[in-house]
Design a protein around this motif. Structure first.
Motif, short mmCIF file in Angstrom:
data_model
loop_
_atom_site.label_atom_id
_atom_site.label_comp_id
_atom_site.label_asym_id
_atom_site.label_seq_id
_atom_site.Cartn_x
_atom_site.Cartn_y
_atom_site.Cartn_z
N LYS A 1 0.83 -1.22 0.00
CA LYS A 1 0.00 0.00 0.00
C LYS A 1 0.86 1.27 0.00
O LYS A 1 0.68 2.19 0.80
N GLY A 2 1.80 1.29 -0.91
CA GLY A 2 2.67 2.46 -1.08
C GLY A 2 3.37 2.39 -2.41
O GLY A 2 3.38 1.33 -3.07
N ASN A 3 3.95 3.50 -2.85
CA ASN A 3 4.68 3.51 -4.12
C ASN A 3 5.63 2.31 -4.21
O ASN A 3 6.29 1.96 -3.22
N ALA A 4 5.70 1.69 -5.37
CA ALA A 4 6.59 0.55 -5.58
C ALA A 4 7.52 0.88 -6.73
O ALA A 4 7.07 1.21 -7.83
N ILE A 5 8.82 0.79 -6.48
CA ILE A 5 9.83 1.24 -7.43
C ILE A 5 10.78 0.09 -7.74
O ILE A 5 11.27 -0.59 -6.83
N GLY A 6 11.04 -0.12 -9.02
CA GLY A 6 11.93 -1.20 -9.43
C GLY A 6 13.38 -0.88 -9.12
O GLY A 6 13.86 0.23 -9.34
N LEU A 7 14.10 -1.89 -8.61
CA LEU A 7 15.51 -1.73 -8.25
C LEU A 7 16.34 -2.84 -8.88
O LEU A 7 15.84 -3.91 -9.21
N LYS A 8 17.62 -2.53 -9.02
CA LYS A 8 18.58 -3.53 -9.48
C LYS A 8 19.92 -3.27 -8.80
O LYS A 8 20.38 -2.13 -8.74
N ALA A 9 20.54 -4.33 -8.26
CA ALA A 9 21.88 -4.21 -7.70
C ALA A 9 22.88 -4.03 -8.83
O ALA A 9 22.86 -4.79 -9.81
N MET A 10 23.74 -3.01 -8.71
CA MET A 10 24.70 -2.70 -9.77
C MET A 10 26.10 -2.54 -9.21
O MET A 10 26.29 -2.31 -8.00
N ASN A 11 27.08 -2.65 -10.10
CA ASN A 11 28.46 -2.40 -9.71
C ASN A 11 28.63 -0.94 -9.32
O ASN A 11 27.95 -0.05 -9.86
N LEU A 12 29.55 -0.67 -8.42
CA LEU A 12 29.75 0.69 -7.92
C LEU A 12 30.06 1.66 -9.06
O LEU A 12 29.64 2.82 -9.03
N SER A 13 30.77 1.21 -10.07
CA SER A 13 31.16 2.09 -11.17
C SER A 13 29.95 2.55 -11.99
O SER A 13 30.02 3.55 -12.70
N VAL B 1 19.11 9.25 -4.04
CA VAL B 1 20.13 10.21 -4.48
C VAL B 1 20.26 10.08 -6.00
O VAL B 1 20.51 8.99 -6.51
N GLU B 2 20.05 11.17 -6.70
CA GLU B 2 20.11 11.15 -8.16
C GLU B 2 21.56 11.23 -8.65
O GLU B 2 22.28 12.18 -8.36
N LYS B 3 22.01 10.19 -9.33
CA LYS B 3 23.33 10.11 -9.95
C LYS B 3 24.46 10.53 -9.00
O LYS B 3 25.16 11.51 -9.23
N PRO B 4 24.63 9.79 -7.91
CA PRO B 4 25.70 10.14 -6.96
C PRO B 4 27.08 10.00 -7.60
O PRO B 4 27.41 8.95 -8.15
N GLN B 5 27.86 11.05 -7.56
CA GLN B 5 29.17 11.04 -8.21
C GLN B 5 30.28 10.60 -7.26
O GLN B 5 31.39 10.28 -7.71
N ASN B 6 29.97 10.57 -5.97
CA ASN B 6 30.98 10.15 -5.00
C ASN B 6 30.51 8.91 -4.26
O ASN B 6 30.49 7.83 -4.81
N GLU B 7 30.07 9.07 -3.02
CA GLU B 7 29.67 7.91 -2.22
C GLU B 7 28.17 7.66 -2.37
O GLU B 7 27.35 8.49 -1.98
N ALA B 8 27.80 6.52 -2.90
CA ALA B 8 26.39 6.16 -3.07
C ALA B 8 25.85 5.56 -1.77
O ALA B 8 26.58 4.91 -1.02
N PRO B 9 24.55 5.75 -1.48
CA PRO B 9 23.97 5.23 -0.23
C PRO B 9 23.79 3.72 -0.22
O PRO B 9 23.55 3.13 0.84
N SER B 10 23.86 3.06 -1.37
CA SER B 10 23.76 1.60 -1.46
C SER B 10 24.21 1.20 -2.86
O SER B 10 24.67 2.04 -3.65
N ASN B 11 24.06 -0.06 -3.17
CA ASN B 11 24.35 -0.51 -4.55
C ASN B 11 23.06 -0.79 -5.31
O ASN B 11 23.09 -1.44 -6.36
N LEU B 12 21.93 -0.27 -4.82
CA LEU B 12 20.63 -0.51 -5.44
C LEU B 12 20.19 0.71 -6.25
O LEU B 12 19.93 1.77 -5.69
N ALA B 13 20.13 0.54 -7.56
CA ALA B 13 19.77 1.64 -8.45
C ALA B 13 18.31 1.51 -8.89
O ALA B 13 17.77 0.41 -9.01
N LYS C 1 25.32 6.80 -12.79
CA LYS C 1 24.43 7.09 -13.93
C LYS C 1 22.95 6.95 -13.56
O LYS C 1 22.08 7.17 -14.40
N TYR C 2 22.65 6.57 -12.31
CA TYR C 2 21.28 6.25 -11.93
C TYR C 2 20.88 6.94 -10.62
O TYR C 2 21.73 7.45 -9.89
N GLY C 3 19.59 6.90 -10.33
CA GLY C 3 19.15 7.21 -8.98
C GLY C 3 19.46 6.03 -8.09
O GLY C 3 19.23 4.87 -8.48
#
Length: 276
Positions: A150-162, A186-198, A166-168
């Motif tokens: 019962k809330g927004n559902a957003i598709g995710l994919k685990a990706m390599n740090l590199s 976080v939209e297109k983090p250029q430094n430290e990303a909050p996770s590996n889930l885009a 390019k993604y949220g």
């Protein structure tokens, strides 16, 4: 419960230049079918009954594809090639269109669907991304998550740090296998990303998202960002992320595009281009 979907298809397709000078990226051929046809097929198999495609002035080819071609039908009949007529069948789903006058971002494109959606939950499918699953349709996986949580559902994919820049990228709280509650994106983090889930190109939204989209201030290059609206909504209404089961292909990436064609061809879903 979720019967409507929006497909934003008004962008310039700059990642696919130079071919997108003349061919919309949504019409890139994949074994005899345009990319957007695979999305419509996925929507139908997920229970969607109405689709709104957001186009621009240069995207009339999309409208033509999902329309009848009486001249071609007559040609096939006259040449005793009726066996090819099934290839011209229009998908059994209601499709309508609206133009986005200016390329002001994904959030702006989705806002154009407010009257189409009304007060119903709805899906958003990005045509850059084809997701193939041998199990449940990718969009249906998110619809089931929306119904359960019962809330927004957003598709995710685990990706390599590199790849994450390019993604949220989400800041998640783990709930159970492949399901997370979202704390921030976080939209297109250029430094430290909050996770590996885009975030990938499948969403199911509560219609309240439109209220937050109207409050978003234009960001870089004057664009209205969908991510900003989702982040503004999170403190008031829970949003969830699901790692979608299936193989995802970014058709703007040449390597992904070729892999996708080879995979579909190997499964025997190609068109025999030698028949004519």
């Amino acid at each position: 419960m979720v019967k409507k979907a929006i497909i934003p298809a008004a962008g310039y397709g700059t990642r696919n230049l130079p071919i997108t000078k003349v061919l919309p990226k949504e019409m890139l051929p994949i074994c005899g079918r345009p990319a957007i046809d695979y999305l419509v097929e996925e929507a139908i198999s997920s229970g969607i009954e109405q689709i709104l495609i957001i186009v621009s002035r240069s995207k009339n080819m999309i409208l033509d594809y999902f329309d009848r071609s009486p001249e071609l039908e007559a040609h096939l009949k006259a040449k005793n090639k009726d066996s090819l007529s099934p290839e011209l069948l229009i998908p059994n789903i209601h499709i309508q269109y609206v133009r986005q006058p200016n390329a002001n971002g994904l959030g702006d494109a989705i806002l154009l669907g407010r009257n189409f959606v009304g007060n119903e939950p709805f899906a958003v499918m990005l045509p850059d991304e084809i997701i193939l699953s041998d199990q449940q349709a990718p969009l249906l996986q998110l619809i089931e998550t929306f119904k359960k949580c019962k809330g927004n559902a957003i598709g995710l994919k685990a990706m390599n740090l590199s790849e994450l820049k390019k993604y949220g990228v989400v800041k998640p709280q783990f709930l159970q296998d492949k399901l997370y509650q979202l704390k921030h994106i976080v939209e297109k983090p250029q430094n430290e990303a909050p996770s590996n889930l885009a975030v990938i190109g499948r969403y199911v939204f509560d219609p309240k998202i439109f209220d937050y989209l109207t409050g978003v201030q234009p960001g870089v290059e004057g664009e209205i960002q969908l991510t900003d609206a989702i982040n503004a909504m999170i403190p008031q209404s829970n949003s969830y992320g699901l790692e979608i089961e299936g193989q995802r292909f970014d058709i703007a990436n040449t390597s992904d595009y070729i892999k996708l064609i080879n995979l579909i061809y190997s499964k025997g879903n190609s068109v025999n281009l030698l028949e004519d």
